[in-house]
Design an enzyme around this catalytic site. Structure first.
Site, PDB file in Angstrom:
ATOM      1  N   SER A  67      47.676  31.825  25.273  1.00 45.56           N
ATOM      2  CA  SER A  67      46.938  33.025  24.879  1.00 45.56           C
ATOM      3  C   SER A  67      47.805  34.161  24.357  1.00 45.56           C
ATOM      4  O   SER A  67      48.395  34.049  23.295  1.00 45.56           O
ATOM      5  CB  SER A  67      46.100  33.453  26.081  1.00 45.56           C
ATOM      6  OG  SER A  67      45.180  34.409  25.728  1.00 45.56           O
ATOM      7  N   ALA A 372      40.174  46.083  30.473  1.00 49.37           N
ATOM      8  CA  ALA A 372      40.618  47.056  29.472  1.00 49.37           C
ATOM      9  C   ALA A 372      41.352  46.355  28.330  1.00 49.37           C
ATOM     10  O   ALA A 372      41.342  46.823  27.192  1.00 49.37           O
ATOM     11  CB  ALA A 372      41.521  48.092  30.133  1.00 49.37           C
ATOM     12  N   ASN A 373      41.954  45.190  28.617  1.00 49.34           N
ATOM     13  CA  ASN A 373      42.697  44.468  27.585  1.00 49.34           C
ATOM     14  C   ASN A 373      41.795  43.772  26.555  1.00 49.34           C
ATOM     15  O   ASN A 373      42.275  43.050  25.685  1.00 49.34           O
ATOM     16  CB  ASN A 373      43.680  43.472  28.208  1.00 49.34           C
ATOM     17  CG  ASN A 373      42.988  42.358  28.990  1.00 49.34           C
ATOM     18  OD1 ASN A 373      41.819  42.067  28.787  1.00 49.34           O
ATOM     19  ND2 ASN A 373      43.730  41.729  29.903  1.00 49.34           N
ATOM     20  N   ARG A 493      51.149  45.408  40.208  1.00 42.85           N
ATOM     21  CA  ARG A 493      50.677  44.085  40.641  1.00 42.85           C
ATOM     22  C   ARG A 493      51.511  43.005  39.942  1.00 42.85           C
ATOM     23  O   ARG A 493      51.978  43.211  38.818  1.00 42.85           O
ATOM     24  CB  ARG A 493      49.185  43.891  40.338  1.00 42.85           C
ATOM     25  CG  ARG A 493      48.807  44.150  38.890  1.00 42.85           C
ATOM     26  CD  ARG A 493      47.362  43.806  38.602  1.00 42.85           C
ATOM     27  NE  ARG A 493      47.145  42.373  38.566  1.00 42.85           N
ATOM     28  CZ  ARG A 493      47.405  41.600  37.505  1.00 42.85           C
ATOM     29  NH1 ARG A 493      47.886  42.107  36.388  1.00 42.85           N
ATOM     30  NH2 ARG A 493      47.181  40.311  37.563  1.00 42.85           N
ATOM     31  N   PRO A 494      51.667  41.865  40.616  1.00 46.77           N
ATOM     32  CA  PRO A 494      52.411  40.789  39.961  1.00 46.77           C
ATOM     33  C   PRO A 494      51.520  40.153  38.904  1.00 46.77           C
ATOM     34  O   PRO A 494      50.345  39.911  39.154  1.00 46.77           O
ATOM     35  CB  PRO A 494      52.689  39.801  41.101  1.00 46.77           C
ATOM     36  CG  PRO A 494      51.634  40.061  42.123  1.00 46.77           C
ATOM     37  CD  PRO A 494      51.196  41.489  41.974  1.00 46.77           C
ATOM     38  N   SER A 495      52.070  39.881  37.726  1.00 47.05           N
ATOM     39  CA  SER A 495      51.283  39.211  36.687  1.00 47.05           C
ATOM     40  C   SER A 495      50.988  37.783  37.120  1.00 47.05           C
ATOM     41  O   SER A 495      51.798  37.157  37.799  1.00 47.05           O
ATOM     42  CB  SER A 495      52.078  39.194  35.384  1.00 47.05           C
ATOM     43  OG  SER A 495      51.543  38.236  34.495  1.00 47.05           O
ATOM     44  N   GLY A 496      49.849  37.272  36.707  1.00 48.70           N
ATOM     45  CA  GLY A 496      49.516  35.868  36.976  1.00 48.70           C
ATOM     46  C   GLY A 496      49.742  35.006  35.750  1.00 48.70           C
ATOM     47  O   GLY A 496      49.414  33.823  35.748  1.00 48.70           O
TER      48      GLY A 496
END
Ligand code: G16
Length: 538
Positions: A67, A372-373, A493-496
């Site tokens: 993505s 929001a993205n 927050r940690p990105s997933g």
């Protein structure tokens, strides 16, 4: 099928051996990593998809894409029978299977089969699709090998967007009720409804049917051309960024995070620019005003535009249906204020990841959900859909419009292109230019940053990711920093999907939002084991 589990281990050892001992977790949207690390994961996801198909007695989807990530990355997302993201219990199975050694594969498959009480005599069918990354074709072959080694059948949709695979799976499994289960069926359904909705002509008031389209150099640039074949002269779309480096200095993620006009698109004042991401499931609008100032309209602005329009149609139709909106911690404070105070629509906050938003949106008759993205859509309960269609048949004009709006939407998952057509529908109906839309409310200035740490799992959060639980003390530091800024807010927050920690900050001026983001990023670096150089500027 069970008799073939031993073959699954043999093929793994000979063709797709495990190449790491690192623990790997099914993340925000599946597995993502550098493409060269993914062969064994893809193969195993083929195995798992076949098992899931036996479990649900329905076709399952596998999409090969990373993505918004850079071109050298890749990834895999599994799609459940009704177009949903993979069920949480199966995310756990996916993690178990990926972390097993090659020899342990048969046992892991048996265990999953046993726990889920799967009918292993069912003949599984798996649809596969992929984005345009150079690595995607080889990784797709690995998925197909996995499906076939346990006796499954494969339908290869080739290069396709993520939302189209969600749609095709849904239609295949519901016997065509939602639509014709093919790529062509998708274009026809959406475009027909879009064209009908503007039967009064393509221009209206301040609305002009012209957009510039930033395809992020990905599959979205290819697919828009197919949509256009069905749109006639209802919308003029100039396509840019259709053959360069994927997501590089363009596309929805770049525009949103960098807050910049995409490279490769002519910088013309007062034109609506639509940016999509690498698999075309996110969309962001932007424009340059007459003073040459850049403006971005993100998922929050899209959500409020759509919710406001649906609310009006509902009111005018007399239908009593509960409309609600779902956002995440990234939602701009000004948007939440506008939705609750001005529109009077209830808002819920979910964790990042469309699977969480989708789930929360189910509590409403009509749930609008957007990150929001730019990732989001609208979903309707069965009852709401029936009530709308029924009122439309009784010549209720507003219900009729709502019924057509329903067909422009991809309810199975957010689709950049169908969302764009929905936005264009609302702007057209209201006779609005992009300025008219933009002036509904002013975003609080905000900034996003990334911090690299040795192990991002040391960061854990609660309260829909708005509060950091560990490392201990980090949240207190953030609270202290935020206090110094009027309208300040920040979270980490940690990105997933990437190996980084994300930092978000907003405040009453851009300078202050930037300053706050840098300070919080510094605290993350200091307290969560930052690597490389400490973030000291944007
Ligand atoms: C995926 C998810 C989105 C999420 C994004 C970023 O998007 O589908 O829901 O917002 O990743 O997630 P994170 O902040 O955890 O990295 P995409 O478009 O990359 O598939």
């Amino acid at each position: 099928m069970m008799s073939r589990f031993a073959d699954a281990a043999k093929v793994a050892t000979s063709k797709y051996p495990k190449t790491t001992n690192k623990t790997i977790k099914y993340g925000t949207a599946g597995f993502r990593s550098k493409a060269e690390e993914l062969d064994f994961i893809m193969y195993r996801m083929g195995l798992l998809a076949a098992l899931r198909a036996c479990d649900t007695k329905a076709a399952i989807g596998v999409m090969i894409t990373a993505s918004h990530n850079p071109v050298q990355d890749n990834g895999v997302k599994l799609v459940d029978p009704m177009g949903e993201m993979l069920a949480p219990a199966w995310e756990v199975h996916a993690t178990t299977l990926v972390n097993a050694s090659d020899d342990e594969i048969p046992r892991a498959l048996e265990k999953i089969g046993g726990e889920a009480r799967i009918d292993l005599n069912h003949s599984p069918l798996v649809f596969v699709g992929r984005d345009t990354r150079p690595s995607s074709s080889q990784l797709c072959d690995a998925v197909i090998s996995g499906v076939r080694v346990v006796g499954g059948d494969v339908k290869d949709l080739g290069v396709i967007t993520t939302p189209i695979i969600h749609y095709v799976i849904t239609c295949h499994n519901d016997g065509g009720t939602y639509g014709v289960p093919s790529e062509e069926g998708y274009y026809q359904k959406i475009c027909e409804a879009f064209v009908k909705l503007r039967s009064s002509g393509a221009s209206n008031g301040n609305y002009e049917p012209i957009v510039y389209y930033d395809g992020a150099n990905g599959v979205g640039a290819l697919m828009i051309a197919n949509f256009l074949k069905h749109l006639g002269n209802s919308l003029s779309v100039s396509i840019y960024n259709d053959d360069g480096v994927l997501n590089h200095l363009c596309g929805a993620d770049y525009v949103k995070v960098q807050q910049k006009w995409p490279e490769g698109v002519p910088r013309i004042q007062n034109v609506r620019c639509v940016s999509v991401d690498g698999d075309a499931d996110r969309v962001i609008y932007s424009y340059i005003d007459s003073n040459d100032k850049y403006h971005m309209l993100d998922g929050d602005k899209i959500a409020t535009l759509i919710a406001g329009y649906i609310q009006e149609l509902l009111k005018n139709s007399g239908l009593k249906l509960k409309l609600g909106l779902v956002q995440t911690a990234y939602a701009n404070g000004a948007s939440t204020e506008y939705i609750t105070r001005k529109l009077g629509v209830p808002v819920a906050c979910a964790m990042t990841g469309v699977k969480h938003l989708h789930h929360m949106a189910l509590q409403f008759d009509i749930g609008v959900y957007f990150e929001a993205n730019g990732h989001g859509t609208v979903i309707f309960s069965k009852e709401a859909r029936a009530a709308i269609r029924d009122a439309a048949q009784r010549n209720n004009e507003n219900a009729n419009k709502l019924s057509q709006v329903l067909d422009v939407i991809n309810e199975t998952v957010g689709d950049a292109i169908s969302d764009m057509l929905l936005v264009e529908t609302v702007l057209h109906a209201r006779g609005w230019s992009i300025f008219d839309w933009d002036k509904a409310y002013a975003d609080l200035p905000n900034r996003q940053m990334k911090v690299t740490v040795a192990d991002r799992t040391v960061i854990t959060t609660t309260d829909a990711e708005r509060v950091c639980v560990t490392p201990e003390g980090l949240q207190n530091s953030i609270n202290e920093m935020v206090k110094a800024y009027p309208q300040g807010r920040s979270f980490v927050r940690p990105s997933g999907t990437e190996d980084i920690v994300r930092v978000y900050a907003e405040a009453s001026s851009q300078e202050q939002a930037d300053e706050l983001a840098i300070k919080v990023a510094g605290a993350v670096y200091d307290q969560a084991g930052g690597v490389g150089s400490k973030p000291q500027s944007l």
